[in-house]
Design a protein around this motif. Sequence first.
Motif, PDB file in Angstrom:
ATOM      1  N   GLY C 162       0.791  -1.221   0.000  1.00 26.15           N
ATOM      2  CA  GLY C 162       0.000   0.000   0.000  1.00 26.15           C
ATOM      3  C   GLY C 162       0.820   1.265   0.000  1.00 26.15           C
ATOM      4  N   GLY C 163       2.038   1.217   0.505  1.00 25.49           N
ATOM      5  CA  GLY C 163       2.855   2.421   0.568  1.00 25.49           C
ATOM      6  C   GLY C 163       3.885   2.543  -0.541  1.00 25.49           C
ATOM      7  N   LEU C 164       3.800   1.704  -1.554  1.00 25.72           N
ATOM      8  CA  LEU C 164       4.852   1.734  -2.567  1.00 25.72           C
ATOM      9  C   LEU C 164       4.518   2.671  -3.722  1.00 25.72           C
ATOM     10  N   SER C 165       5.544   3.058  -4.445  1.00 29.24           N
ATOM     11  CA  SER C 165       5.350   3.915  -5.619  1.00 29.24           C
ATOM     12  C   SER C 165       4.846   3.071  -6.779  1.00 29.24           C
ATOM     13  N   GLY C 166       4.281   3.757  -7.785  1.00 25.65           N
ATOM     14  CA  GLY C 166       3.706   3.062  -8.928  1.00 25.65           C
ATOM     15  C   GLY C 166       4.678   2.084  -9.574  1.00 25.65           C
ATOM     16  N   GLY C 167       5.903   2.519  -9.760  1.00 26.44           N
ATOM     17  CA  GLY C 167       6.883   1.663 -10.415  1.00 26.44           C
ATOM     18  C   GLY C 167       7.253   0.470  -9.552  1.00 26.44           C
ATOM     19  N   GLN C 168       7.400   0.716  -8.258  1.00 24.85           N
ATOM     20  CA  GLN C 168       7.732  -0.390  -7.367  1.00 24.85           C
ATOM     21  C   GLN C 168       6.653  -1.465  -7.417  1.00 24.85           C
ATOM     22  N   ARG C 169       5.406  -1.028  -7.455  1.00 24.50           N
ATOM     23  CA  ARG C 169       4.314  -2.006  -7.516  1.00 24.50           C
ATOM     24  C   ARG C 169       4.375  -2.809  -8.791  1.00 24.50           C
TER      25      ARG C 169
ATOM     26  N   ARG D  25       7.975  12.143   5.588  1.00 26.86           N
ATOM     27  CA  ARG D  25       8.239  10.828   6.178  1.00 26.86           C
ATOM     28  C   ARG D  25       6.946  10.038   6.213  1.00 26.86           C
ATOM     29  N   PHE D  26       7.031   8.730   5.891  1.00 28.09           N
ATOM     30  CA  PHE D  26       5.898   7.834   6.120  1.00 28.09           C
ATOM     31  C   PHE D  26       6.342   6.824   7.150  1.00 28.09           C
ATOM     32  N   GLY D  27       5.860   6.936   8.375  1.00 34.23           N
ATOM     33  CA  GLY D  27       6.354   6.034   9.406  1.00 34.23           C
ATOM     34  C   GLY D  27       7.869   6.096   9.408  1.00 34.23           C
ATOM     35  N   ASN D  30      11.755   7.700   4.804  1.00 32.19           N
ATOM     36  CA  ASN D  30      11.953   9.096   4.448  1.00 32.19           C
ATOM     37  C   ASN D  30      11.810   9.244   2.948  1.00 32.19           C
ATOM     38  N   ALA D  31      10.626   9.633   2.504  1.00 30.66           N
ATOM     39  CA  ALA D  31      10.394   9.694   1.064  1.00 30.66           C
ATOM     40  C   ALA D  31      11.017  10.950   0.457  1.00 30.66           C
ATOM     41  N   LEU D  32      10.974  12.051   1.163  1.00 35.09           N
ATOM     42  CA  LEU D  32      11.598  13.288   0.681  1.00 35.09           C
ATOM     43  C   LEU D  32      12.489  13.825   1.790  1.00 35.09           C
ATOM     44  N   ASP D  50      14.342   7.811 -10.715  1.00 39.91           N
ATOM     45  CA  ASP D  50      14.131   6.381 -10.753  1.00 39.91           C
ATOM     46  C   ASP D  50      12.803   6.042 -10.065  1.00 39.91           C
ATOM     47  N   ASN D  51      12.368   4.798 -10.196  1.00 37.37           N
ATOM     48  CA  ASN D  51      11.176   4.376  -9.458  1.00 37.37           C
ATOM     49  C   ASN D  51      11.428   4.513  -7.969  1.00 37.37           C
ATOM     50  N   GLY D  52      10.472   5.142  -7.292  1.00 43.36           N
ATOM     51  CA  GLY D  52      10.606   5.306  -5.852  1.00 43.36           C
ATOM     52  C   GLY D  52      11.494   6.460  -5.460  1.00 43.36           C
ATOM     53  N   ALA D  53      11.847   7.333  -6.422  1.00 45.70           N
ATOM     54  CA  ALA D  53      12.730   8.452  -6.100  1.00 45.70           C
ATOM     55  C   ALA D  53      11.997   9.497  -5.257  1.00 45.70           C
ATOM     56  N   GLY D  54      10.694   9.522  -5.364  1.00 49.89           N
ATOM     57  CA  GLY D  54       9.950  10.498  -4.574  1.00 49.89           C
ATOM     58  C   GLY D  54       9.215  11.512  -5.430  1.00 49.89           C
ATOM     59  N   LYS D  55       9.118  11.280  -6.716  1.00 50.60           N
ATOM     60  CA  LYS D  55       8.454  12.240  -7.599  1.00 50.60           C
ATOM     61  C   LYS D  55       6.983  12.393  -7.244  1.00 50.60           C
ATOM     62  N   SER D  56       6.310  11.256  -7.171  1.00 55.12           N
ATOM     63  CA  SER D  56       4.876  11.341  -6.879  1.00 55.12           C
ATOM     64  C   SER D  56       4.629  11.922  -5.502  1.00 55.12           C
ATOM     65  N   THR D  57       5.486  11.573  -4.566  1.00 55.35           N
ATOM     66  CA  THR D  57       5.314  12.125  -3.231  1.00 55.35           C
ATOM     67  C   THR D  57       5.443  13.637  -3.268  1.00 55.35           C
ATOM     68  N   LEU D  58       6.447  14.134  -4.012  1.00 55.51           N
ATOM     69  CA  LEU D  58       6.611  15.582  -4.117  1.00 55.51           C
ATOM     70  C   LEU D  58       5.363  16.216  -4.739  1.00 55.51           C
ATOM     71  N   TYR D  97      -3.057  12.691 -10.813  1.00 61.75           N
ATOM     72  CA  TYR D  97      -2.317  11.758  -9.973  1.00 61.75           C
ATOM     73  C   TYR D  97      -1.930  10.519 -10.761  1.00 61.75           C
ATOM     74  N   GLN D  98      -0.803   9.924 -10.335  1.00 62.95           N
ATOM     75  CA  GLN D  98      -0.368   8.704 -11.003  1.00 62.95           C
ATOM     76  C   GLN D  98      -1.430   7.602 -10.851  1.00 62.95           C
ATOM     77  N   ASP D  99      -2.051   7.555  -9.678  1.00 55.62           N
ATOM     78  CA  ASP D  99      -3.097   6.539  -9.508  1.00 55.62           C
ATOM     79  C   ASP D  99      -4.479   7.102  -9.853  1.00 55.62           C
ATOM     80  N   SER D 220       7.576  11.916 -16.125  1.00 53.49           N
ATOM     81  CA  SER D 220       7.492  10.805 -17.060  1.00 53.49           C
ATOM     82  C   SER D 220       8.783  10.013 -16.995  1.00 53.49           C
ATOM     83  N   HIS D 221       8.695   8.764 -17.413  1.00 50.63           N
ATOM     84  CA  HIS D 221       9.916   7.968 -17.574  1.00 50.63           C
ATOM     85  C   HIS D 221      10.332   7.932 -19.038  1.00 50.63           C
ATOM     86  N   ASN D 222       9.556   8.577 -19.891  1.00 51.71           N
ATOM     87  CA  ASN D 222       9.826   8.506 -21.323  1.00 51.71           C
ATOM     88  C   ASN D 222      10.679   9.705 -21.742  1.00 51.71           C
TER      89      ASN D 222
HETATM   90  N1  LIG Z   1       1.923   6.200   1.736  1.00 54.00           N
HETATM   91  C1  LIG Z   1       3.190   5.747   1.798  1.00 54.00           C
HETATM   92  N2  LIG Z   1       3.564   4.980   2.856  1.00 54.00           N
HETATM   93  C2  LIG Z   1       4.823   4.529   2.959  1.00 54.00           C
HETATM   94  N3  LIG Z   1       5.779   4.742   2.053  1.00 54.00           N
HETATM   95  C3  LIG Z   1       5.472   5.499   0.967  1.00 54.00           C
HETATM   96  C4  LIG Z   1       4.163   6.013   0.793  1.00 54.00           C
HETATM   97  N4  LIG Z   1       4.142   6.710  -0.364  1.00 54.00           N
HETATM   98  C5  LIG Z   1       5.376   6.606  -0.894  1.00 54.00           C
HETATM   99  N5  LIG Z   1       6.191   5.890  -0.098  1.00 54.00           N
HETATM  100  C6  LIG Z   1       7.605   5.587  -0.349  1.00 54.00           C
HETATM  101  O1  LIG Z   1       8.233   6.774  -0.730  1.00 54.00           O
HETATM  102  C7  LIG Z   1       9.138   6.537  -1.773  1.00 54.00           C
HETATM  103  C8  LIG Z   1       8.854   7.495  -2.910  1.00 54.00           C
HETATM  104  O2  LIG Z   1       7.629   7.120  -3.551  1.00 54.00           O
HETATM  105  P1  LIG Z   1       7.053   7.889  -4.815  1.00 54.00           P
HETATM  106  O3  LIG Z   1       5.708   7.329  -5.080  1.00 54.00           O
HETATM  107  O4  LIG Z   1       7.161   9.318  -4.591  1.00 54.00           O
HETATM  108  O5  LIG Z   1       8.041   7.459  -5.967  1.00 54.00           O
HETATM  109  P2  LIG Z   1       8.045   7.919  -7.494  1.00 54.00           P
HETATM  110  O6  LIG Z   1       9.252   8.722  -7.712  1.00 54.00           O
HETATM  111  O7  LIG Z   1       6.771   8.504  -7.869  1.00 54.00           O
HETATM  112  O8  LIG Z   1       8.232   6.511  -8.203  1.00 54.00           O
HETATM  113  P3  LIG Z   1       7.539   5.951  -9.548  1.00 54.00           P
HETATM  114  O9  LIG Z   1       8.322   6.399 -10.683  1.00 54.00           O
HETATM  115  O10 LIG Z   1       7.656   4.482  -9.346  1.00 54.00           O
HETATM  116  O11 LIG Z   1       6.143   6.395  -9.561  1.00 54.00           O
HETATM  117  C9  LIG Z   1       9.021   5.088  -2.143  1.00 54.00           C
HETATM  118  O12 LIG Z   1      10.121   4.393  -1.588  1.00 54.00           O
HETATM  119  C10 LIG Z   1       7.753   4.629  -1.495  1.00 54.00           C
HETATM  120  O13 LIG Z   1       7.881   3.307  -1.040  1.00 54.00           O
END
Ligand SMILES: Nc1ncnc2c1ncn2[C@@H]1O[C@H](COP(=O)(O)OP(=O)(O)OP(=O)(O)O)[C@@H](O)[C@H]1O
Lengths: 404, 404, 271, 271, 326
Positions: C162-169, D25-27, D30-32, D50-58, D97-99, D220-222
């Motif tokens: 549930g907490g992962l990013s789109g790519g990680q999933r 931070r999520f629990g 440290n996402a950003l 990269d995947n999980g870099a924190g783009k969507s979180t930002l 949103y990505q989702d 984007s990744h493209n």
């Molecule tokens: N709600 C959440 N709970 C716990 N961890 C989270 C949550 N949202 C994001 N993370 C973590 O924060 C990090 C950044 O996630 P984010 O979705 O920002 O990545 P991203 O750059 O958008 O990646 P992608 O290209 O795969 O979409 C990831 O390691 C993810 O596991």
Amino acid sequence: MSSDLKLTFIDRLRIMRETRFGAFVPVLLALAAIWTYFGIAVPIWNYWGDSDAENIRFIFLSSRNIYNLFMQSAVIATLAVGITVVLLLGDIDLSAAATAGVCAALLGVLVLAGVPAWMACLIVMGVGTVMGAAQGVLVAYVGIPSFVVTLAGLLGFQGLMQKILPTGNLNVGDPFIRGFARVLLPDTAGWALATACVLAFAVLNLRKQGQRRQKGLELESSVAVWGQVAFFGVLMFATVATLNSYRSVPLLVVLLMAITALVGWVTTSTPYGRSIFAVGGNQESARRVGMNVKRIRVSAFAIVGLMAAIGGIFGASRFGSVSYTAFAGGSLLLESIGAAVIGGTSLFGGRGSVWNAILGALVIGSLGNGLDLSGASSADKLMFSGAILLLAVAIDAVSRSGST
Amino acid sequence: MSSDLKLTFIDRLRIMRETRFGAFVPVLLALAAIWTYFGIAVPIWNYWGDSDAENIRFIFLSSRNIYNLFMQSAVIATLAVGITVVLLLGDIDLSAAATAGVCAALLGVLVLAGVPAWMACLIVMGVGTVMGAAQGVLVAYVGIPSFVVTLAGLLGFQGLMQKILPTGNLNVGDPFIRGFARVLLPDTAGWALATACVLAFAVLNLRKQGQRRQKGLELESSVAVWGQVAFFGVLMFATVATLNSYRSVPLLVVLLMAITALVGWVTTSTPYGRSIFAVGGNQESARRVGMNVKRIRVSAFAIVGLMAAIGGIFGASRFGSVSYTAFAGGSLLLESIGAAVIGGTSLFGGRGSVWNAILGALVIGSLGNGLDLSGASSADKLMFSGAILLLAVAIDAVSRSGST
Amino acid sequence: MSFENKTVGHTAPPPHLRVSGIHKRFGGVNALRGVDFEVARGEVMALVGDNGAGKSTLMKVLAGAHAANEGQFFIDEAPVNVTTPNDANGLGIQIVYQDLALCENLDVAANLSLGSEPVKSGWGFLPRLLRPLDDLEMEVKAKNAIDRLQVKTLQSVRAKVGGLSGGQRQAIAIARAVGADCSVVMLDEPTAALGVAQTRQVLDVVKRLRDTGHAVIYISHNMRDIFEVADRICVLRHGGNVATWRTEDTTPDEIVVAMTRGLDAGANNVV
Amino acid sequence: MSFENKTVGHTAPPPHLRVSGIHKRFGGVNALRGVDFEVARGEVMALVGDNGAGKSTLMKVLAGAHAANEGQFFIDEAPVNVTTPNDANGLGIQIVYQDLALCENLDVAANLSLGSEPVKSGWGFLPRLLRPLDDLEMEVKAKNAIDRLQVKTLQSVRAKVGGLSGGQRQAIAIARAVGADCSVVMLDEPTAALGVAQTRQVLDVVKRLRDTGHAVIYISHNMRDIFEVADRICVLRHGGNVATWRTEDTTPDEIVVAMTRGLDAGANNVV
Amino acid sequence: EDMVALLLPENVNPRWEQQDAAAFVATMARIAPEIKVEVFNANNDTSVQQRQAEQALTQGAKVLIVIPIDGESSAIIADTAAEEGVPTIAYDRMINSLNTTFWVQADLEGMGYDQAMHIINNTRDGDTFVMLKGSPTDPNAAVIHNGQLRALTPLYESGARVMGYENWTEGWDPTIARRSMDQALTLLDNGVQGVVSSNDGNAGAAIAAMEEQGMAGTVPVSGLDCTIQAQQLMLLGLQTQCGWRPLEDMAAAAAQVSVRLVNGEDFSDLAPQTVENGVGATVAYVPVGSYSAVGVDGVAYVIANDASITKEMVCQGEAAETTFCQ
Ligand SMILES: Nc1ncnc2c1ncn2[C@@H]1O[C@H](COP(=O)(O)OP(=O)(O)OP(=O)(O)O)[C@@H](O)[C@H]1O
Ligand SMILES: Nc1ncnc2c1ncn2[C@@H]1O[C@H](COP(=O)(O)OP(=O)(O)OP(=O)(O)O)[C@@H](O)[C@H]1O
Ligand SMILES: [Mg+2]
Ligand SMILES: [Mg+2]
């Protein structure tokens, strides 16, 4: 390529569900099944089984019994309408019946204390709203699951009702309050009202169809449009005719329909109603598009509190008294939630309608009414009503199954 | 870059929740709060308020009352464990208490008819399982929402219980059945059992830690591992010491713990349990990876039926009789569901644990127990238990809030 | 309209999985109207089409997630019956769904083993469903799978999905499908959310699967990726077949035209 | 490490939206970790990583969907407070949103107007939330928006979103964001599920938004798409800034290296 | 075909269906076989009872015999019936309506008094009592309690007896009674010499709790209704008293009046007394006595006088071993 394969019956049911009126179909079928059973099958069965009987008596379908049925289902229906609103959000309210009880008790005490009845009604409606909203605040802002908040509310309000009514019950004789259940519309007024409703419905539908054509939007088939109008018209006139042939249309039924129409309109045709469905469908999405999810939740609980208060007033009016068992201690809670769910409202939010709750309440009411007529033992009645409940909902389930 | 900002208390709570033992924290805190209130605050309050009192009596925390508390919560706990399993699936079971009632009634009738008690127990466990499974079939294969199926079950089983017990109640004097609640383990056996459990727990944990190291997997901090062992040890020994200091460990409590451990193990550590969580989390995903969602659902309802039957046996044993009000007609149902939910199990499926249900049952049991000791009026008690319930769950809610 | 003559003829390898005349209706929507499709072992079959053309629906039908309203299935030309995901599993069909189908409440390791959890040995007297899970084994498997896809930001295989990013999933979904023992792998837009490096890895995995004799079905909107890995390209449009080309006989532009406008406007050098 | 000198200097247009020192931070994750970011009006800022870099979180932090644990927001260099999506809406920030964040139980038209439903005129005496919805207007709007994105397979704007294909859903999410009145548009992997023609349309929309003076953030990744539309490219890695480049000063390869390995291994021609 | 309807309050207490209804139906079959009897049971929900009254009227009932759930909320039943010209008989509990025609009652207050007196007579000065009261929402529970207090209050005030613990039993639920008794024993450290229990269910729960402390059989326990379960406990010496009502007499009185009412005849010879009810109406009234059954003799009396109970029914399970049954 044969893209128009024959549709099965279930396919048809499923397509029908998608239309605005189609959602009524399963619960209407269930209602029809129950009415046929009690109204026709049981009398015939009894007639053939009983050699002494001179003639068949279709008591269940007599206009007098239909009148009774409406009155008997009114309180359940009022609560079910409110509960539907929180169910749409994906929440539940276990305290609705207890809230109704507290409001009814308060009403009785206030009237006894000399407060004018109309003012007492307004006061308890306010109190009910506040009781609901308070629970909503706990759900929305503190984040406690609604099941627990309203379970606590159920306990607390039961206690409160006992405080207000130390002897557990109270006569309510005030003519204004008794009037809700006693006043009958004159026969002609009933006809006029029905005609007005049907006309308004027809005009609105046709005008919308015209506007759609103008704007180049997809049209509903005119069979569907006219079908809806005809169906609605037949329903209205048949109801009025039946009720008039016994006494006439009771004020309680008119009020219930008016309130339901209002709540129905708010939930389906305003931005507020849209946001209730959005929160129920995907709370996070609703939040992200900027809806104030917390406030919506509180307001929905306020609505169920208000409806519970109205249910309490209706109950006090119909029962002529307030008693702990009729509200807080009895089966009202499960019956109202059951009515909403039988109407097809999902417990997971985002799907349902208040009109269906009314039909669900009629299903529940018909069960009790019909079984009472049949004279079975109380154990048999319980088992039987369980079985019929299942059958009623199975229709809805089958018409939806496999759609995933 | 300061990535290690100071963590707030709620952050810490939230991180803790993620660990295996952390999920216990909120409900343990709630329990601690209630025990402190009834055990310490109320006696002190009474002492200061009452000029005649010679000394403070900490009755709530007396070992005798703790013993009572365990026995009073046992039936609720048994049902709550079963209900947790269906809640994990995202379903609900409103018929559990009625099922327990039917099973208890059947047990009483069978024993009276001369069936050996152990065989009667097996028979009613079978019957309970079938009753649960039958409802599961309706939910899974016909697709009727579990709320409705089990509401119908509730009605039907209430009727059935009345059929089985035409006189409404029945004495159960059979020594085998009464034995569950009456037999006490010898003091030494209690100590031996506790030691064995703690040792086994420690060995399993340490061995797992060793294996993790070997396979190069991330390790739990050894503070956490030893902390868990120490916590578990203290809990076990404290419980046994308390119970021994009054009488000794009752068989009922040992049985309940053993059954819970079994169900807990099945739900967390077998492919079957995994599939329950998967279905609760995302039914469609579970179906798509090839799990037989329907069969899982039926089996979960069978488990709740079995647990209800066991609850019925325990109840018959403890009450020495079977009566309609104690099971089907009383508050058992809402209390058991409440226990599961207070334990932190979600009504939407996929999150929860049976051990938490036991703690939730203790919360509910402590409320009733403590309020009965305090001698408040029944209205006050209801209102008070509502308020405490809210407080208890608010802790859980706050520790989870904002995690979306 | 009959397209049989436009699909691959005798020169193609014998199909491992073949379906014909697949119809799928959702209420009033005809998502598939008599689609034929086939894939051979050791080949990557690309499935392309506009948004809403019916690609994912076809995949779900092949995987048993949707039951077709009509149509036949053949494995190695023997008719088989696929109506549940279990059937497809049993026939060695693995799939990455476009919507991933992960359980957000479970951790990464659990999701990777979902439906085929490893159990500890020595408990043979219990039914498989009730044997103890080997969760260490699960974690090891998950760790290896994730490492192979180069998802470096994933800190722990015990994190909830549930907490992962789109790519990680997406990486987890792919790892789950390609990690299983199977003969057909279907990937529905597997790289949509993946980064550049991870996409590279997935394409390599696809090629490796082909080289080990798997039948691979690859859905994507990215022409570059398709022309890199696919042996043949099947175009769907409005729920029906347009045609199937060998990759070496066609060009991205031609495919795009076929996707958006059908054959009438497209070129004719069909196999 | 301080990257300020590596971001765009005085030659860049003044930022419209700027954030600095964002921590999230999520629990325990440290996402950003102290991210700085800015975008100007009339510019497309790409955000890659990269995947999980924190783009969507930002993005979610910028949109108010997540509240940052630390950090400042500025609009036109005036400090503002963004903690809820409502705040962001009020500041004219729109996001895909990505989702996607669609309500599956509502139909396409309802989803397109979600949160800003048109109401009939003449009911001014009621609070806005309780005025009658103008559902015909909603349908007209939805139809136009969908047509613009060339999603031809969508038969009806009254279809429930729950039954739509991945691409159709994404199109709806995009249409919702770009249809609204706003100054900042953020698109999180908007074309991931889209077909070739639809992707083309979205890129055109992005350019149009830039030309009408919007600030656009594009994830984007493209690399091809990014180099086509972006003016600047900001690279995130492990929840921190790597650097920001002008598009004309860099190459896809350099960006990819910066994404996967950080600056140490990358080239140095940073603005 | 004439019909009368009997409306029972609930199905939890077996006496209504097993004894009252059975006796009423039997008497009617004897004295007026041409009149049909419909029996309804309201499951303790006043709104259900109202519905059942309406259904009975719809079916054409000529007389309603109502055992109200409470006196207030049943008023509307009598009022509705009166609108149709149908008379209403209040059975066991008064209906506080102007339209109540006739009342037949067993003296609940007196039975509460008997319970308390039994416990008092079997204890000594300074002994401590536990009072397990009925459901706080059941008006009858309050009536019984008042009777108990009539006997107990003077003794409490004089210190001759001590009130150790009292608690209401929500919904007459024995689970709650059991917990109350546990708590009482804990609080008083087993220092309990008498249990004034308002009905047999509470008595059974109290006995189960005392068994655990090895006290069962040493402490007098009162009850009400004389259920089979209670009689078995009395044979075993665990429960010591139960209040019994001659339900058949009550049912017979109601049946006779019903027949007169159906036939439009005067019934004043059957109901010589009158009482005033809660709304000031004068209601014809027949009181029925009660019996305080104590010990084995009490059981024998009840079995002898209650046609619905036979010795075989009581002599089951453990009770079969007692000398009474042998
Ligand atoms: N709600 C959440 N709970 C716990 N961890 C989270 C949550 N949202 C994001 N993370 C973590 O924060 C990090 C950044 O996630 P984010 O979705 O920002 O990545 P991203 O750059 O958008 O990646 P992608 O290209 O795969 O979409 C990831 O390691 C993810 O596991
Ligand atoms: N469950 C469903 N209910 C109703 N309609 C559906 C359902 N699933 C798919 N459809 C419809 O079937 C058609 C085909 O959908 P499908 O998902 O197969 O498209 P696709 O080719 O995968 O598109 P994309 O490239 O966007 O993923 C669409 O028009 C869609 O609306
Ligand atoms: Mg797709
Ligand atoms: Mg992302």
